[in-house]
Design an enzyme around this catalytic site. Sequence first.
Site, mmCIF file in Angstrom:
data_model
loop_
_atom_site.group_PDB
_atom_site.id
_atom_site.type_symbol
_atom_site.label_atom_id
_atom_site.label_comp_id
_atom_site.label_asym_id
_atom_site.label_seq_id
_atom_site.Cartn_x
_atom_site.Cartn_y
_atom_site.Cartn_z
ATOM 1 C CB CYS A 180 -0.899 -0.063 1.237
ATOM 2 S SG CYS A 180 -1.714 1.471 1.676
ATOM 3 C CB CYS A 189 0.383 1.726 4.077
ATOM 4 S SG CYS A 189 -1.339 1.212 3.985
#
Length: 132
Positions: free
Chosen positions: A30, A33
């Site tokens: 991600c 993230c």
Amino acid sequence: MATIDISAENFEKTITDNDIVLVDFWADWCGPCKRFAPVYDKSSDQHGDVTYAKVDTDAHPSLMNDFGIQAIPTLMAFREGVMVFNQAGALPGPALEQVIDAVKKLDMEEVHAQVAKLQAEHGDHDHADHQH
């Protein structure tokens, strides 16, 4: 204070054994993230009174399901065992600081009273299948 990795096995204990716990739900693939990680880590160095936890959603999909998380990163804040913040998306540093300040300033007597009231109002529903 550094961040700690938590799993389904120690999630509940982490939440109940610490006054304020932030939980970052993330995954290695991600992009947002990965951009949020250094912001989260830096913040953990500034707040020794807050436990910063991370949950790898690929390694612990059951936690993602338990909390109904549909997008990552998702940040949750718990205070005295009660979830008081839940938001998907990477926060910039100043916004993360605002969340932490707000959580620290909560009147937990009022929060616990509201939780008790909600539980009383919904007491006729069976919530035994929920593992929060």
